[in-house]
Design a protein around this motif. Structure first.
Motif, PDB file in Angstrom:
ATOM      1  N   GLU A 212       1.023  -1.307  -0.008  1.00 49.48           N
ATOM      2  CA  GLU A 212      -0.077   0.057   0.027  1.00 49.48           C
ATOM      3  C   GLU A 212       0.858   1.266   0.034  1.00 49.48           C
ATOM      4  OE1 GLU A 212      -3.372   2.172   2.870  1.00 49.48           O
ATOM      5  OE2 GLU A 212      -2.863   0.232   3.186  1.00 49.48           O
ATOM      6  N   VAL A 213       1.924   1.301   0.718  1.00 44.60           N
ATOM      7  CA  VAL A 213       2.728   2.206   0.899  1.00 44.60           C
ATOM      8  C   VAL A 213       3.387   2.744  -0.422  1.00 44.60           C
ATOM      9  CG1 VAL A 213       4.645   3.352   2.016  1.00 44.60           C
ATOM     10  CG2 VAL A 213       3.131   2.151   3.160  1.00 44.60           C
ATOM     11  N   ILE A 214       4.089   1.484  -1.172  1.00 39.30           N
ATOM     12  CA  ILE A 214       4.618   1.515  -2.255  1.00 39.30           C
ATOM     13  C   ILE A 214       3.672   2.269  -3.555  1.00 39.30           C
ATOM     14  CG2 ILE A 214       6.106   0.414  -4.385  1.00 39.30           C
ATOM     15  CD1 ILE A 214       7.396  -1.337  -1.666  1.00 39.30           C
ATOM     16  N   ASP A 215       2.611   1.578  -3.390  1.00 40.26           N
ATOM     17  CA  ASP A 215       1.541   2.107  -4.331  1.00 40.26           C
ATOM     18  C   ASP A 215       1.458   3.469  -4.459  1.00 40.26           C
ATOM     19  OD1 ASP A 215      -0.592   1.322  -6.450  1.00 40.26           O
ATOM     20  OD2 ASP A 215      -1.684   2.310  -4.813  1.00 40.26           O
ATOM     21  N   VAL A 253       7.339  -7.031  -3.470  1.00 39.82           N
ATOM     22  CA  VAL A 253       8.107  -5.922  -2.832  1.00 39.82           C
ATOM     23  C   VAL A 253       9.545  -5.929  -2.839  1.00 39.82           C
ATOM     24  CG1 VAL A 253       6.212  -4.560  -1.794  1.00 39.82           C
ATOM     25  CG2 VAL A 253       7.481  -6.231  -0.463  1.00 39.82           C
ATOM     26  N   ALA A 254       9.991  -7.370  -3.310  1.00 39.86           N
ATOM     27  CA  ALA A 254      11.322  -7.933  -2.918  1.00 39.86           C
ATOM     28  C   ALA A 254      12.321  -6.879  -3.340  1.00 39.86           C
ATOM     29  CB  ALA A 254      11.714  -9.155  -3.645  1.00 39.86           C
ATOM     30  N   ASP A 255      12.070  -6.066  -4.397  1.00 38.93           N
ATOM     31  CA  ASP A 255      13.186  -4.986  -4.980  1.00 38.93           C
ATOM     32  C   ASP A 255      13.193  -3.676  -4.009  1.00 38.93           C
ATOM     33  OD1 ASP A 255      13.621  -6.574  -7.007  1.00 38.93           O
ATOM     34  OD2 ASP A 255      12.300  -5.677  -8.226  1.00 38.93           O
ATOM     35  N   ASN A 256      11.980  -3.460  -3.151  1.00 36.99           N
ATOM     36  CA  ASN A 256      12.097  -2.536  -2.024  1.00 36.99           C
ATOM     37  C   ASN A 256      12.492  -2.891  -0.572  1.00 36.99           C
ATOM     38  OD1 ASN A 256       9.499  -2.389  -4.398  1.00 36.99           O
ATOM     39  ND2 ASN A 256      10.208  -0.269  -3.849  1.00 36.99           N
ATOM     40  N   VAL A 257      12.947  -3.913  -0.661  1.00 39.63           N
ATOM     41  CA  VAL A 257      13.203  -4.515   0.620  1.00 39.63           C
ATOM     42  C   VAL A 257      14.849  -4.897   0.653  1.00 39.63           C
ATOM     43  CG1 VAL A 257      13.095  -6.226   2.677  1.00 39.63           C
ATOM     44  CG2 VAL A 257      11.045  -5.294   1.460  1.00 39.63           C
ATOM     45  N   ASN A 328      -0.300  -4.819  13.116  1.00 44.40           N
ATOM     46  CA  ASN A 328      -1.600  -4.170  12.184  1.00 44.40           C
ATOM     47  C   ASN A 328      -0.857  -3.435  11.182  1.00 44.40           C
ATOM     48  OD1 ASN A 328      -3.691  -2.621  11.164  1.00 44.40           O
ATOM     49  ND2 ASN A 328      -4.742  -2.597  12.966  1.00 44.40           N
ATOM     50  N   SER A 329      -0.836  -4.036   9.954  1.00 43.50           N
ATOM     51  CA  SER A 329       0.042  -3.523   8.617  1.00 43.50           C
ATOM     52  C   SER A 329      -0.977  -2.512   8.123  1.00 43.50           C
ATOM     53  CB  SER A 329       0.283  -4.575   7.792  1.00 43.50           C
ATOM     54  OG  SER A 329       0.977  -5.669   8.306  1.00 43.50           O
ATOM     55  N   ASP A 330      -2.101  -2.432   8.224  1.00 43.41           N
ATOM     56  CA  ASP A 330      -3.067  -1.469   7.932  1.00 43.41           C
ATOM     57  C   ASP A 330      -2.903  -0.123   8.320  1.00 43.41           C
ATOM     58  OD1 ASP A 330      -4.101  -3.377   5.811  1.00 43.41           O
ATOM     59  OD2 ASP A 330      -6.088  -3.720   7.180  1.00 43.41           O
ATOM     60  N   ASP A 331      -2.854  -0.201  10.024  1.00 41.69           N
ATOM     61  CA  ASP A 331      -2.647   0.904  10.401  1.00 41.69           C
ATOM     62  C   ASP A 331      -1.247   1.511  10.343  1.00 41.69           C
ATOM     63  OD1 ASP A 331      -3.124   3.116  12.310  1.00 41.69           O
ATOM     64  OD2 ASP A 331      -2.622   1.728  14.305  1.00 41.69           O
ATOM     65  N   LEU A 332      -0.233   0.853  10.103  1.00 42.00           N
ATOM     66  CA  LEU A 332       0.980   1.184   9.836  1.00 42.00           C
ATOM     67  C   LEU A 332       1.097   1.978   8.405  1.00 42.00           C
ATOM     68  CD1 LEU A 332       4.207   1.437  10.113  1.00 42.00           C
ATOM     69  CD2 LEU A 332       4.580  -0.982   9.581  1.00 42.00           C
ATOM     70  N   THR A 335      -0.459   5.393   8.501  1.00 47.72           N
ATOM     71  CA  THR A 335       0.584   6.050   9.273  1.00 47.72           C
ATOM     72  C   THR A 335       1.689   6.602   8.602  1.00 47.72           C
ATOM     73  OG1 THR A 335       0.025   5.075  11.311  1.00 47.72           O
ATOM     74  CG2 THR A 335       2.071   6.295  11.228  1.00 47.72           C
ATOM     75  N   LEU A 336       2.495   5.626   7.650  1.00 46.90           N
ATOM     76  CA  LEU A 336       3.604   5.849   6.704  1.00 46.90           C
ATOM     77  C   LEU A 336       3.217   6.874   5.794  1.00 46.90           C
ATOM     78  CD1 LEU A 336       5.238   2.336   6.798  1.00 46.90           C
ATOM     79  CD2 LEU A 336       6.218   4.526   7.859  1.00 46.90           C
ATOM     80  N   CYS A 337       2.028   6.610   5.001  1.00 45.92           N
ATOM     81  CA  CYS A 337       1.461   7.301   4.081  1.00 45.92           C
ATOM     82  C   CYS A 337       1.325   8.982   4.641  1.00 45.92           C
ATOM     83  CB  CYS A 337       0.314   6.772   3.308  1.00 45.92           C
ATOM     84  SG  CYS A 337       0.666   5.281   2.191  1.00 45.92           S
ATOM     85  N   ASN A 338       0.655   8.894   5.569  1.00 44.57           N
ATOM     86  CA  ASN A 338       0.454  10.415   5.913  1.00 44.57           C
ATOM     87  C   ASN A 338       1.548  10.965   6.263  1.00 44.57           C
ATOM     88  OD1 ASN A 338       0.279  11.954   8.610  1.00 44.57           O
ATOM     89  ND2 ASN A 338      -1.821  12.011   7.564  1.00 44.57           N
TER      90      ASN A 338
END
Length: 748
Positions: A212-215, A253-257, A328-332, A335-338
């Motif tokens: 979700e963040v990378i999107d 997301v392997a290229d992003n980790v 809670n990955s959705d909450d994270l 938070t990160l996107c914000n």
């Protein structure tokens, strides 16, 4: 000032080692014209590992070698230090929950300052009492969060004045430039986590949030910096890292980790934190009272996003960071996107964290430790453990828990009655003696109601010829053809006491019936411990009927059996009744003291004194008793200590008490009190056997831990010991002219 620091030390790879190394360096760096502190380190080695330590490390301890702790204590004392700073974490010391460290601390002759890295909200029995004992032995306990103070004062009953708050130290980040490092990723938004890898770190929560963040922010990368924890790797190899890599592939997301596997130097970690846009601590459990990694991130002025574990909630207060719900990955992701959508928020959080983190730089932490050490070194050393010097309230709850309508159950799983193992005569006879004493001494008159239960069991176990069965199953089936002589002797002791001090005529007549039906067996008994128990029972009988010639004759006969046994087996060095010290040893000289009280024979007195002093010499160590264990001690062989049992402590307490009554020698009274303190924690592990939660007594003291089962024998032994001490204290208090009334070790 000469300072000993005890804990893990680099190059050992763990957070405690890093902390200890930095603490030592910070104290040395603070030296100036006014102070000239010298630091020596005693380092812990794990799992037979050895390390190439720097010169500052003067001594090492192997984690699971008990003798190493005593050797280290002698080394520290011989080094003439002024103070010891002790780094405590449960996992780095040997024995159950690290109990071996208590023997070292107890032997130190200098003030101790303990830095606590873990404080548990729900400790197990060993963990709780180890930390309580550390609190007693330390002049100061250093904690790194305010919640830790609450835990220490409420859960562990440590006085507030003993606790000092000093932040976890971090490097000085004020002059670091964020250019030219291997963690410089141009055109990327860097999310980061560092530290040892393990399942509790929750890194999968971040990887599951990344799609979700990378999107929304395709320039995001997530760096996981650090190697798998050595203990995890030993058991699971790289299973967790491989799982995370596979998860990243599954989530596309392997290229992003990026996994940076290694144990990185402090300069690398500092550069990594400076380069990170957002630092994440996704731990899965709130129960972390101290976190070095989040302290580093605060010191670096990072924008931190964390689950709300205990230390994080304190450090991230006042807008110094953001939190998200555990696992809670959705909450994270939200938070990160914000934050990534609002660079100003990131900047404000970084500024707040950086300004707060300045007070945590190691140069300031070192000065705080030095100031504290100076204050302590000018304060008188107090090592008295008040808990060992008082009797807790008498409580029969566990006895009642173990007793049903048949009798008292023999065993327990922890404090839960074990019905599968059934009942035995030994315990029911001792339980009867207990409730009779509690009634007679007016300590607990209500418990006399249990006497009928125990008498019923004793009556049921008596055979037609007057001897007894011992064991019965819960299904009410006899488990033996004939009981032991020892159980027979213990029953006669209880009957003799009941005849002497029966609360009513019905009980008196009942006891006489049991006693005289067994009478013809007395002379045939060969076990010296059974004989000793019978002698004590006969002495009680004679306190009521002092002119009964047949009982007097029988008591003389049995007493001289013990004397003849002593003559046959003792010599100038081994003043004992057999070539072995095993179980319930002190019951034998105790019987002789009882016999002498009535007969006044000089030979009995001489053997009572010699055997008492011999057992005292073999048992009394460093102001505590070390009981003969259940592996037993054979004449001429090495003395074992493991498997120490409450029944042996009870016999010692009763022996010392009776010797004091007869001789009026104050030393015996003091030894009795010290023997009782074995139950309260003044023993070889410094862990109490009396459980103040269940009101039961643990079954024994093993080499590495306390046996946490709380069977009938153990709890009865504790409570009979309690009543013996209580009764003795009442007599001392009433004898106002005796100076012991003022100087007595125990309070009541």
């Amino acid at each position: 000032m000469r300072i000993i620091i005890l804990g893990n030390y680099m190059p050992r790879r763990c957070g405690i080692a890093t902390f200890t190394t930095n603490l030592a360096n910070s104290i040395l760096a603070a030296n100036c014209k006014e102070t000239n502190n010298e630091v020596l380190v005693v380092a812990m080695n794990d799992c037979n590992q050895e390390y190439e330590y720097p010169e500052i490390v003067k001594h090492t301890i192997r984690q699971q070698e008990p003798k190493d702790y005593t050797i280290a204590a002698h080394f520290i004392n011989d080094s003439n230090p002024d103070i010891c700073i002790f780094q405590h974490e449960f996992g780095i010391f040997g024995g159950e929950s690290g109990v071996f460290i208590l023997s070292l601390l107890k032997q130190l002759k200098i003030p101790i300052v303990t830095t606590l890295h873990t404080i548990l909200q729900t400790p197990n029995y060993h963990e709780k009492h180890i930390l309580k004992k550390i609190g007693c032995l330390s002049q100061k306990l250093v904690v790194m969060s305010n919640l830790a103070i609450d835990f220490l004062t409420t859960i562990y009953e440590i006085p507030l004045q003993k606790i000092a708050f000093i932040h976890h130290g971090v490097p000085d980040f004020s002059e670091i430039e964020n250019t030219g490092t291997e963690f410089n990723y141009p055109e990327k938004k860097v999310l980061g986590t560092f530290g040892f890898l393990g399942r509790s770190k929750g890194i999968e929560t971040v990887i599951n949030a990344l799609p979700e963040v990378i999107d929304k922010h395709p320039d995001v990368i997530y760096i996981v910096l650090g190697q798998t924890h050595p203990n995890v790797k030993k058991h699971s190899n790289e299973e967790y890292r491989d799982y995370l890599k596979n998860l990243a592939k599954t989530n596309n997301v392997a290229d992003n980790v990026i996994f940076e596997d290694g144990f990185f130097k402090e300069e690398d970690i500092k550069a990594f934190l400076i380069e990170s846009d957002i630092y994440i601590t996704p731990y899965l459990n709130e129960a972390q009272i101290t976190s070095g990694t989040i302290c580093y991130a605060i010191g670096a002025g990072a924008c931190i996003v964390s689950t709300p574990f205990w230390h994080a909630k304190e450090l991230l207060a006042d807008d110094r960071g953001n939190t998200f719900a555990f696992n809670n990955s959705d909450d994270l992701a939200k938070t990160l996107c914000n934050l990534l959508d609002n660079p100003d928020k990131i900047a404000n959080i970084k500024d707040a964290a950086f300004n707060y983190g300045k007070k945590m730089y190691w140069n300031k932490i070192g000065l705080q430790y030095i100031k504290m050490l100076d204050e302590i070194s000018n304060t008188p050393l107090i090592t008295l453990d008040e808990k060992l010097l008082s009797l807790p309230k008498f409580n029969m709850d566990h006895i009642k828990r173990l007793t049903d309508d048949m009798g008292i159950l023999e065993h327990a799983n922890y404090s839960v009655p074990d019905y599968k193992e059934g009942y035995c005569l030994d315990d029911n006879a001792r339980a009867l003696l207990l409730v009779l004493m509690a009634y007679e001494l007016d300590v607990d008159k209500s418990s006399i109601g249990l006497a009928d239960v125990y008498l019923k069991y004793i009556k049921l176990m008596q055979m037609e010829d007057g001897f007894f069965h011992n064991d019965m199953s819960y299904e009410k089936k006899f488990l033996d053809e004939k009981g032991s002589e020892d159980s027979f002797g213990r029953t006669i002791w209880a009957m003799g006491y009941l005849i002497r001090l029966a609360p009513n005529d019905s009980h008196f007549q009942f006891a006489k019936d049991i006693f005289f039906k067994s009478y013809h067996h007395f002379e045939k008994i060969t076990s010296i411990r059974a004989i000793a128990n019978i002698i004590i029972g006969l002495c009680h009988f004679l306190k009521r009927y002092p002119d009964n010639e047949s009982i007097i004759h029988l008591m003389n006969l049995l007493t001289y059996k013990l004397l003849h046994q002593y003559k046959d087996e003792s010599d100038s060095e081994w003043k004992w009744f057999e070539p072995i010290l095993c179980y319930d040893n002190a019951i034998i000289p105790l019987a002789l003291w009882h016999a002498y009280d009535l007969i006044k024979d000089k030979e009995i007195y001489t053997v009572a004194i010699e055997s008492t002093n011999f057992l005292d010499k073999e048992t009394y160590r460093n102001n505590r008793i070390t009981l003969i264990g259940n592996t037993w001690y054979y004449k001429g062989e090495k003395r074992p200590a493991q498997g120490q049992q409450p029944i042996n402590a009870m016999a010692m307490i009763m022996m010392y008490n009776k010797a004091f009554e007869i001789t009026k020698e104050k030393e015996y009274h003091q030894k009795m009190l010290i023997a009782f303190s074995w139950f309260m924690g003044n023993n070889d592990l410094f862990i109490p056997l009396y459980d103040d939660e269940s009101k039961g007594c643990c079954d024994g003291l093993e080499a590495h831990c306390v046996n946490r089962n709380q069977g009938a024998e153990s709890t009865i032994s504790y409570l009979l010991s309690y009543l013996t001490v209580w009764s003795s204290q009442q007599k001392v208090i009433k004898a106002s002219q005796n100076s012991l009334a003022k100087n007595s070790l125990f309070t009541t």
